[in-house]
Design a protein around this motif. Structure first.
Motif, PDB file in Angstrom:
ATOM      1  N   ALA A  17       0.838  -1.197   0.000  1.00 32.36           N
ATOM      2  CA  ALA A  17       0.000   0.000   0.000  1.00 32.36           C
ATOM      3  C   ALA A  17       0.875   1.250   0.000  1.00 32.36           C
ATOM      4  O   ALA A  17       1.978   1.255   0.539  1.00 32.36           O
ATOM      5  CB  ALA A  17      -0.925   0.006   1.209  1.00 32.36           C
ATOM      6  N   SER A  18       0.353   2.332  -0.602  1.00 30.93           N
ATOM      7  CA  SER A  18       1.107   3.589  -0.636  1.00 30.93           C
ATOM      8  C   SER A  18       0.816   4.460   0.583  1.00 30.93           C
ATOM      9  O   SER A  18       1.672   5.222   1.030  1.00 30.93           O
ATOM     10  CB  SER A  18       0.770   4.363  -1.912  1.00 30.93           C
ATOM     11  N   ARG A  19      -0.373   4.353   1.129  1.00 32.18           N
ATOM     12  CA  ARG A  19      -0.771   5.156   2.290  1.00 32.18           C
ATOM     13  C   ARG A  19      -1.732   4.348   3.138  1.00 32.18           C
ATOM     14  O   ARG A  19      -2.373   3.409   2.664  1.00 32.18           O
ATOM     15  CB  ARG A  19      -1.464   6.454   1.854  1.00 32.18           C
ATOM     16  N   ALA A  20      -1.850   4.755   4.424  1.00 32.04           N
ATOM     17  CA  ALA A  20      -2.788   4.067   5.308  1.00 32.04           C
ATOM     18  C   ALA A  20      -3.178   4.995   6.450  1.00 32.04           C
ATOM     19  O   ALA A  20      -2.411   5.884   6.832  1.00 32.04           O
ATOM     20  CB  ALA A  20      -2.182   2.779   5.859  1.00 32.04           C
ATOM     21  N   ALA A  21      -4.371   4.783   6.972  1.00 33.10           N
ATOM     22  CA  ALA A  21      -4.858   5.531   8.130  1.00 33.10           C
ATOM     23  C   ALA A  21      -5.597   4.579   9.059  1.00 33.10           C
ATOM     24  O   ALA A  21      -6.280   3.651   8.598  1.00 33.10           O
ATOM     25  CB  ALA A  21      -5.773   6.670   7.700  1.00 33.10           C
ATOM     26  N   TRP A  22      -5.471   4.836  10.362  1.00 39.18           N
ATOM     27  CA  TRP A  22      -6.115   4.002  11.386  1.00 39.18           C
ATOM     28  C   TRP A  22      -6.815   4.950  12.349  1.00 39.18           C
ATOM     29  O   TRP A  22      -6.188   5.726  13.046  1.00 39.18           O
ATOM     30  CB  TRP A  22      -5.042   3.184  12.090  1.00 39.18           C
ATOM     31  N   GLN A  62      -1.643   7.989  10.898  1.00 40.27           N
ATOM     32  CA  GLN A  62      -1.473   7.850   9.461  1.00 40.27           C
ATOM     33  C   GLN A  62      -0.043   7.488   9.097  1.00 40.27           C
ATOM     34  O   GLN A  62       0.893   7.812   9.818  1.00 40.27           O
ATOM     35  CB  GLN A  62      -1.849   9.160   8.771  1.00 40.27           C
ATOM     36  N   HIS A  63       0.101   6.817   7.955  1.00 38.31           N
ATOM     37  CA  HIS A  63       1.410   6.532   7.382  1.00 38.31           C
ATOM     38  C   HIS A  63       1.339   6.743   5.865  1.00 38.31           C
ATOM     39  O   HIS A  63       0.421   6.262   5.227  1.00 38.31           O
ATOM     40  CB  HIS A  63       1.843   5.097   7.673  1.00 38.31           C
ATOM     41  N   PRO A  64       2.339   7.469   5.306  1.00 40.28           N
ATOM     42  CA  PRO A  64       3.406   8.168   6.016  1.00 40.28           C
ATOM     43  C   PRO A  64       2.875   9.423   6.699  1.00 40.28           C
ATOM     44  O   PRO A  64       1.876   9.990   6.252  1.00 40.28           O
ATOM     45  CB  PRO A  64       4.403   8.515   4.907  1.00 40.28           C
ATOM     46  N   PRO A  65       3.528   9.876   7.763  1.00 40.93           N
ATOM     47  CA  PRO A  65       3.084  11.107   8.425  1.00 40.93           C
ATOM     48  C   PRO A  65       3.444  12.326   7.588  1.00 40.93           C
ATOM     49  O   PRO A  65       4.133  12.211   6.576  1.00 40.93           O
ATOM     50  CB  PRO A  65       3.873  11.089   9.740  1.00 40.93           C
ATOM     51  N   LEU A  83      -8.755  -0.130   0.292  1.00 42.29           N
ATOM     52  CA  LEU A  83      -9.355  -1.234   1.033  1.00 42.29           C
ATOM     53  C   LEU A  83      -9.515  -0.777   2.477  1.00 42.29           C
ATOM     54  O   LEU A  83      -8.594  -0.207   3.059  1.00 42.29           O
ATOM     55  CB  LEU A  83      -8.474  -2.484   0.983  1.00 42.29           C
ATOM     56  N   ALA A  84     -10.691  -1.021   3.024  1.00 41.86           N
ATOM     57  CA  ALA A  84     -10.961  -0.553   4.381  1.00 41.86           C
ATOM     58  C   ALA A  84     -11.586  -1.664   5.207  1.00 41.86           C
ATOM     59  O   ALA A  84     -12.292  -2.527   4.678  1.00 41.86           O
ATOM     60  CB  ALA A  84     -11.892   0.659   4.359  1.00 41.86           C
ATOM     61  N   THR A 106     -11.333   1.823  12.446  1.00 43.81           N
ATOM     62  CA  THR A 106     -11.480   1.808  10.993  1.00 43.81           C
ATOM     63  C   THR A 106     -10.098   2.008  10.397  1.00 43.81           C
ATOM     64  O   THR A 106      -9.400   2.968  10.740  1.00 43.81           O
ATOM     65  CB  THR A 106     -12.413   2.930  10.511  1.00 43.81           C
ATOM     66  N   VAL A 107      -9.679   1.093   9.533  1.00 44.21           N
ATOM     67  CA  VAL A 107      -8.374   1.178   8.886  1.00 44.21           C
ATOM     68  C   VAL A 107      -8.598   1.265   7.382  1.00 44.21           C
ATOM     69  O   VAL A 107      -9.340   0.469   6.810  1.00 44.21           O
ATOM     70  CB  VAL A 107      -7.487  -0.037   9.215  1.00 44.21           C
ATOM     71  N   LEU A 108      -7.955   2.239   6.744  1.00 43.42           N
ATOM     72  CA  LEU A 108      -8.065   2.448   5.302  1.00 43.42           C
ATOM     73  C   LEU A 108      -6.665   2.409   4.704  1.00 43.42           C
ATOM     74  O   LEU A 108      -5.774   3.135   5.145  1.00 43.42           O
ATOM     75  CB  LEU A 108      -8.722   3.802   5.008  1.00 43.42           C
TER      76      LEU A 108
END
Length: 299
Positions: free
Chosen positions: A37-42, A56-59, A95-96, A109-111
């Motif tokens: 994945a290129s980005r993610a948030a939790w 979030q990643h990356p910050p 994808l979440a 919730t993770v995206l």
């Protein structure tokens, strides 16, 4: 060992070995690398609330793009305890997963965002890995909160029973002693504090307040709040200035030296001293020293 099982084991090992406050960001970084994945948030929040904690990643720049509002708008069915969906995202694919924690009322919730030409992980693999990531995060938080219970069991000084909450009072984790002090059923999770956190305690400096019969100390911890509860001590009923003067008296200082220290008149110090003794129902400096020692032994 299968790659998926190895990743899950790595997440739990990280939750145990690393600092609780660092786990979420590092876990997202690992998943982005392993799943492509290129980005993610939790985003974690209490039921029916809009605050909570967003990692979030990356910050950095991405902090302005993944928001609680965006996460809340994902088309999950509200009563689903665990579900995953695919989300179109401006030429990329998201994808979440929505996951309700087992031992609390917290919903995570993770995206994760993938390039459109990237092969996506299998839906079952995605759900399984992210569900374990969330549970490992809850484990790290529970360990951090229960530390003071363990210290007390070993006869060592601690800061009182602890819980981690958000500004709206949703409980993310709570120690057993905290539950006992609130008189909560030990078999059921605490979803929300039975009192509101005063606005004055929600700044970076935190604060203290009395919720009968408990003395509550609030300290900011990232986007959440670490709170400690203990039974009030006699000195808690004094004003902040009276507590300062009481400590100075207990250290053997004279009224004149205290007046000089705080830049006030000797008569003002004398008036404070009279009120201190009256509030505490004591008559001797030795009694005051005993109370100060008691306060010092219970941070």
């Amino acid at each position: 060992m299968e790659p998926t099982d190895e990743l899950i084991n790595t997440l739990y090992r990280s939750a145990i070995e690393e600092e609780c406050q660092d786990y979420r960001g590092k876990a997202l970084a690992r998943l982005c690398e392993r799943l492509g994945a290129s980005r993610a948030a939790w985003w974690s929040r209490g039921v029916g609330t809009s605050g909570g904690e967003l990692t979030q990643h990356p910050p950095g720049q991405s902090q302005t793009q993944f928001t609680p509002q965006l996460m809340a708008a994902l088309p999950f069915t509200s009563d689903q305890s665990e579900a995953s969906i695919e989300v179109p995202m401006r030429g990329q694919v998201g994808l979440a997963i929505q996951y309700r924690h087992r031992d609390s009322g917290v919903i995570s919730t993770v995206l994760m965002q993938f390039a459109a030409d990237r092969k996506l992980p299998a839906a079952e693999t995605f759900r399984r890995v992210l569900a374990h990531m969330v549970e490992a995060g809850a484990l790290a938080l529970r360990q951090f909160i229960r530390r003071d219970d363990w210290l007390q069991a070993m006869g060592r000084a601690n800061r009182g029973s602890a819980a981690m909450v958000d500004a709206e009072g949703s409980v993310f984790a709570a120690s057993e002693r905290f539950r006992e002090m609130l008189g909560e059923d030990q078999a059921a999770p605490i979803l929300k504090l039975p009192f509101e956190l005063p606005e004055s305690t929600l700044g970076d400096e935190g604060g203290d307040f009395i919720h009968a019969p408990l003395h509550i100390r609030v300290r900011r911890s990232g986007q959440l709040y670490l709170i400690y509860a203990r039974k009030p001590l006699p000195l808690d009923m004094l004003s902040p200035r009276e507590q300062e003067i009481a400590r100075a008296l207990g250290n053997g200082k004279t009224l004149k030296s205290i007046a000089r220290q705080y830049g006030i008149a000797v008569s003002t110090v004398a008036n404070h001293t009279t009120r201190i003794y009256r509030k505490l129902a004591i008559y001797r400096r030795e009694d005051l020293i005993d109370l100060i020692r008691l306060k010092a032994s219970k941070p």
